[in-house]
Every structure is written in C-alpha cells, then in structure tokens.
Design an enzyme around this catalytic site. Structure first.
Site, PDB file in Angstrom:
ATOM      1  NE  ARG A   1      10.240   6.307 -20.206  1.00  0.00           N
ATOM      2  CZ  ARG A   1      11.185   5.434 -20.502  1.00  0.00           C
ATOM      3  NH1 ARG A   1      11.925   5.614 -21.572  1.00  0.00           N
ATOM      4  NH2 ARG A   1      11.418   4.385 -19.738  1.00  0.00           N
TER       5      ARG A   1
ATOM      6  CG  HIS B   1      22.584  -0.443 -21.199  1.00  0.00           C
ATOM      7  ND1 HIS B   1      22.310   0.914 -21.214  1.00  0.00           N
ATOM      8  CD2 HIS B   1      21.407  -1.059 -21.461  1.00  0.00           C
ATOM      9  CE1 HIS B   1      21.024   1.097 -21.454  1.00  0.00           C
ATOM     10  NE2 HIS B   1      20.454  -0.072 -21.614  1.00  0.00           N
TER      11      HIS B   1
END
Length: 698
Positions: free
Chosen positions: A579, A450
């Site tokens: 978030r 990633h």
C-alpha cells in the site's frame, strides 16, 4: 505450516555483496510521499462521492503532518549525527532537498484541489466554505460579534520587544503574525506581534442558517476570522498585514528504556515537552513578506528548505469537520451491513468446531467483541490475556476486560505505551485497567509490542482448553469499520500453546522458546521469511513452478529486498501488493523483471498483511501483524500465524490476494523508473474493484 520445514537463518553474506548498486533501491521517504499523491488522486476522482473526496484530501494532509513529525525528523537526526545512508545511497541533505521539492508540489496540488475543485463543487451543492472576501454584510456583522464574544476573550496577543521575546509555539497550532504600525498606551512603537489560537477554539465555524440567502449550509475557517478582525486586539495601531503560520515539530518520543526505572512515568514526562521539540517545518501564508518569513525561520532554527507557502488555511485537514457536520448521505459512500457470525451467542462452541476467519470490515468486528464479552461473563473461563496497541476511547474491549477482572478471572493485558500518538491514551488505559484489578504489563524493554493476540483459558470438563484470537489489525472497533484486516479465531492446541508461551515472554522473564506454529519477531519471523523466499528460489532453479504473493503496508528491509531480487533472477514469479512505501525497484532487467509491485488505494485503508508461498504445490499462507520493514522484523514483538485450514487459506488467497491482483480501478503499478501509474481497464477487460466486489458479495 509443515513441521518438516526447519526455520533456520539464511546466510546473507553472498546476497549482501551482490546488489550494492544504490540505483536498485528506492528512497523510503520519497516513496512514502508518493503514497500521499495516490491518496490525493482519490480526492480528484469524480467517481468518488464529493464528501468522501474531501476526506481523502484531509487524509493526505494528516499523513503529511505525520511524515514531517516522524520521517523528516528522523532524517534531520541522521544529518546531525552523520549517520550512514540507506541502501539507496542518498545522504540526509540530499533527501531533505528532494523531500522539499516533492512536498512543494504535493502542497500545491492539495491547495489547488481544495481551492479550484472541491470548494467550488461543494458550493454548487449548497455547502459553502467561505473565504473572507466572499462574506456578505450580514455574515461579516455576525462573525464580528462572534469574534468579540467567543474568540477575543481567550486570545493573548504578544507584541515582540526586548521584554517580550518570541513565544514558544506549540506543535501544529494555528498562529497569526501581525505587522503593526503606531504607538501603544505605554509609548512603545509596535512592529510585530504573535497571536496564538488556543486549541479550545473550533477551527471550523458554522454560520447560522438565516444568514444564507439560498439555503446553503455555510462554514468559515477560524483562521479567516482571526485574520479579518485581529486589528481589534491592537486598538490605536494600524495593522499592515496578518499572516497565518504553523510550525511542525519532531514528535518522536525519546526514552532511554535502559536508564529509566518507571517507563510510564518517563513517558508522561516526555509527553509534557513533546509539543515544543525541534522544529522541522514552517507553513506560512503565501503572501507573507520574505523578511517576516526569515524572522520566523531564525526563531525556529530552520533553513529555507523547511518553508512551505500555502494558499489557504494552514491546517487544511481541519476541513474534515465539514464531513461530519454536513448530513447529506448522497454525498458520501452508501452504508453497508457487514456479515455477522451466525449463532455468535455460543461463540466457544463455534470455534471449538473449527477455525473462524473474519475479513474486516466485510465481516463485522462484533464477533471479536462477542468472544471477549462472553469470556468475561462465562464462569468456566479462568484467564484472559490480551495485547493492546491501539483501541477506542469508549472501548467495549476494555469494559469486558474490567468486568472479567472484577468477576475474579485472572486478566493480564500487555499495553504498549509507546504506540505512536496514542501514548497518552494508553497511559490512561493502563491506569483504568490496573484500578479494576487487571494485571498490566508494558511489554519488553527496547521492543514495541505490535502483535495482536487474545488468549482465553476455559475449563471444559476435566481439561483446560485455550481459545485464541489473532489479527493483522488493532483491537479497535472504529478502525475495524474502515481498515481491511484479518482475524483468526481458533482452538487449535498448537497455536494456543504458542500464544501462551508468547505471553509468558511478554509478562515474565521467560527464555526464548521454540514455537511450533507461529513465527515471531524479533526472533524467527525475519529468518522465516528469508527461508521461504530462498526455498522458492531453489524450486525455481530446479525448474519447478515457484511463486510468492505478499500483501503489506510497506517494504524496506534490505535483506528481504535482496532475497527477492535473487528469487526473481532464479525465475520466481513475485507479486507484491504494497500500500505505502516500497524501496524495492521492480522490473529491472536481469534483476527484478519477475517482480511486480502494485498499491491499492480505495474506500477502505488496506491494512492486512498476508504472505503466500507456492512451496512446490503445497502452498503456505500466513497472516501477520508485521510489514516487511526493518523495525517490524527486527525491533518489535510481532506475530505471523499460518492459516492451517485449507478452505480458509483458499478464501484468503481469493479475496485478499487474487482479487487485488485483478483490480484495475483502484490499483497503481510501480514501474522500474520508480513512478507509480494508475491502472486503467483494458478494452477487453471489465472494470473491477476488489473492494467494491467484496461489498457487493455481502
């Protein structure tokens, strides 16, 4: 990063014994659902342009689909195999019931938003999405012709009887279950039939302009057309009812990487069957009779807590097509021109003079593309190495890599085949790169790659110099316009050496190597984060100012959460900008009263990861590809890179951290009760949006 600060794993035994109370932790699944409510709130905000509100509604629906495909599927797996609960103590059965209750409310709110708010508001401005009962005679006549000419020829209705068992229903497709009376041509008594809508059919149909009396631009859902005219598929039969439904299935690919010899081939085989895996959710028209619902549940192997009755089209996210089809700039966010890098035609000279920081989308992603394009064309560039997790279909990046390989440069690309929902695209990308002579590797068995890294090796005089790009987001021009992410371009020798060593690990069989600047998952990042949290804790215990500010997409790693609790108890002031899902419970007396958690939801998707530690007056600031999630810290290849230039670090602190802590328009604060509350400007404070302020600074 100071070389005098060793990165050693912190013993967590004492911390693990402490904070065992499940009440100190929020459930990840429920917290993730809470995020969807915050997204939906944007669709209800009258300060947001109308078509953008429509997009937010669709995003909340798409998010919910993925939530069921992945998270609910994972919980059902845990239920089936009796896996132990997470730190919140909730058993899988309890989670599934809670998910059903919260999702039922969310779905109700979504369709209420569409039916009662957005659809009427759009109609008032000349954009009609017409339901069946609102068609006039001319529209109905045209739609009947459209059905006969464009839809009916590709439909294959299936009557259910012993010779025609219940068909396989593909994941998230539109279907109609039809209740029939009568006798067909073979003397069979009809009862139930299934009509599947092929994916080749448009889900939104635009009506010709001449059918509108008032000049409106009108649309119709495919599901409405099917329901209205489905009887034409069964001549001589009486349609007693037609009910749309959609089934959602487990979409997590399962490949035992230790057992397969060819990962790409194994993934291709898995992709063939992905759409028919275990069902996890049934969406059905709210007026569908209970016996029909039970028949569907039985065929899909689902329980009652997997059913969601809906008052509208089963795939509400499809209405997002209207956003693109309606060319009304006044109903959308105003366009903006991001900052561009000066003299980017000589990008190597710019980077050689000093580190370059980009904050997308406020800074154009074209600088990253320029770096790669110039590297591909530069005869002094000898090698290019890059990771690709997600990228665009028509990617300038891919074209540049191919050009570089064809010009004789050594090009190595680590393509992550297991990037969720991009597996097929990445398989095709890998084939395309290999055909052009690029060396493609698939990373490390058992660990998703990633990390976002680009390494360019360039001959300058008698020496080789490394140029590096590191980022918090993907190499994707499309998302770079709507996600907030950070990019660092540097010629720092130590960082270049670290990145080179990481590529050796990914492409070869290199042993674990000590890095000078970067923290890396799965080896040093987790321990490095814990070390810095504990360091702030020690400073606080000595009476020194101690503070942590971190921004990320999600937080659930248990050791990190516990370490933050310990730090809070010691007096460390902690501000977390998370978030999405957050399992840490802030504001608990004597535990986390010094921790504040907020979530920012606005025009752009907040995607950057930034960690800041006060460090007794010598602050450290890192950017990363990793959230503080268990998977990112322990089961993925991730990077966390320091911002060594003090001016750039101050800019990030100001624009990415402090600015978001000052936001009182797009911020939601998480309370100790686990509830997010929208912040409102206090009477003595002017309204302030971090995203708007950054746009206005352009």
């Amino acid at each position: 990063m100071s070389k005098s600060s060793p990165i050693e794993p912190v013993s967590a035994s004492d911390v693990s014994q402490q904070f065992r109370d499940p009440g100190l932790y929020l459930n990840r699944e429920l917290s993730q659902l809470d995020f969807n409510f915050r997204v939906l709130a944007q669709a209800l905000d009258e300060q947001v342009p109308l078509l953008e509100r429509l997009r937010f509604l669709c995003i909340s629906c798409t998010n919910l689909d993925e939530f069921f495909e992945i998270r609910v599927a994972t919980v059902r797996h845990a239920q089936e195999f009796g896996l132990p609960p997470a730190p919140d103590g909730m058993r899988p059965t309890v989670i599934l019931n809670a998910v059903h209750d919260l999702t039922t409310k969310l779905v109700h709110d979504q369709y209420n938003c569409w039916n009662q708010v957005l659809c009427p508001a759009l109609a008032a401005l000349g954009v009609g999405v017409l339901s069946h009962n609102s068609w006039n005679a001319r529209q109905k006549r045209w739609l009947r012709g459209y059905f006969r000419n464009e839809i009916m020829p590709v439909l294959s209705p299936l009557g259910l009887d012993p010779a025609h068992p219940f068909p396989k229903i593909f994941n998230k497709t539109l279907n109609i279950v039809v209740v029939l009376n009568g006798i067909d041509a073979f003397g069979r008594a009809g009862h139930l039939a299934i009509v599947r809508a092929p994916r080749s059919l448009p889900r939104i149909i635009e009506l010709p302009q001449h059918l509108s009396r008032d000049g409106s631009q009108n649309f119709v859902f495919l599901s409405s057309v099917l329901s209205a005219f489905v009887g034409e598929l069964f001549p001589g039969m009486v349609v007693r009812g037609a009910y749309q439904f959609r089934v959602t299935r487990n979409s997590e690919l399962v490949v035992d990487e230790d057992e397969v010899e060819n990962l790409a081939l194994a993934l291709r085989n898995e992709l063939v069957t992905r759409g028919y895996r275990l069902a996890v959710r049934l969406e059905i028209a709210e007026d569908c009779p209970t016996p029909i619902v039970r028949t569907l549940l039985q065929n899909f192997g689902l329980q009652e807590n997997a059913v969601y009755r809906i008052n509208g089209p089963v795939n509400l996210s499809r209405v997002s097509q209207v956003y693109d089809m309606v060319l009304r700039p006044e109903l959308k966010y105003p366009p903006f021109n991001p900052r561009t890098l000066r003299n980017s035609d000589h990008i190597f000279e710019i980077i050689a003079k000093g580190d370059v920081l980009l904050y997308h989308p406020y800074d154009a992603f074209t600088a990253v593309l320029d770096l790669l394009r110039q590297a591909a064309a530069d005869p002094d560039v000898l090698a290019i190495k890059q990771t690709l997790y997600r990228t665009g279909k028509d990617s300038t990046i891919v074209d540049a890599l191919i050009q570089a390989a064809r010009s004789g440069k050594d090009v190595t690309v680590v393509v992550e085949l297991r990037a969720r929902f991009d597996e097929e695209a990445n398989l095709g990308l890998a084939d395309k790169l290999q055909e052009a002579g690029v060396q493609v590797v698939y990373g490390v068995v058992g660990y998703k790659t990633h990390a976002k890294m680009l390494l360019i090796v360039r001959r300058e005089g008698r020496k080789l110099r490394r140029y590096v790009h590191l980022g918090t987001g993907n190499y994707h021009s499309g998302t770079a316009r709507i996600y907030t992410d950070l990019s660092l371009m540097t010629a720092n020798a130590a960082i270049g050496k670290d990145v080179h060593q990481l590529f050796l690990q990914l492409s070869g069989l290199a042993p674990k190597m000590k890095l000078e600047c970067l923290l890396q998952s799965p080896f040093t990042l987790h321990a490095g984060v814990l070390f810095r949290i504990e360091r702030e804790t020690k400073f606080a215990r000595k009476g020194r100012p101690a503070r942590i500010v971190a921004k990320m997409n999600a937080l659930n790693e248990p050791q990190v959460v516990r370490a933050l609790y310990v730090a809070s108890q010691a007096g460390v002031q902690i501000d977390l900008i998370v978030r999405g899902a957050c399992t840490l419970r802030p504001g608990v007396q004597d535990i986390s009263e010094n921790i504040r958690v907020r979530s920012i939801v606005g025009r752009f998707l907040e995607h950057s990861r930034v960690y800041w530690f006060a460090n007794n007056g010598t602050p450290e600031l890192f950017c990363a590809s990793a959230d503080w999630l268990e998977r990112n810290l322990l089961r993925r290849v991730e990077i966390c890179f320091p911002i060594l230039n003090p001016d750039l670090a101050k800019r990030i602190y100001s624009d990415v951290l402090q600015s978001y802590l000052d936001d009182n328009l797009n911020a939601w604060e998480l309370g100790s009760d686990g509830v997010y509350r929208k912040l409102l400007p206090e009477t003595d404070h002017a309204p302030y949006s971090a995203q708007v302020a950054l746009l206005e600074s352009l």
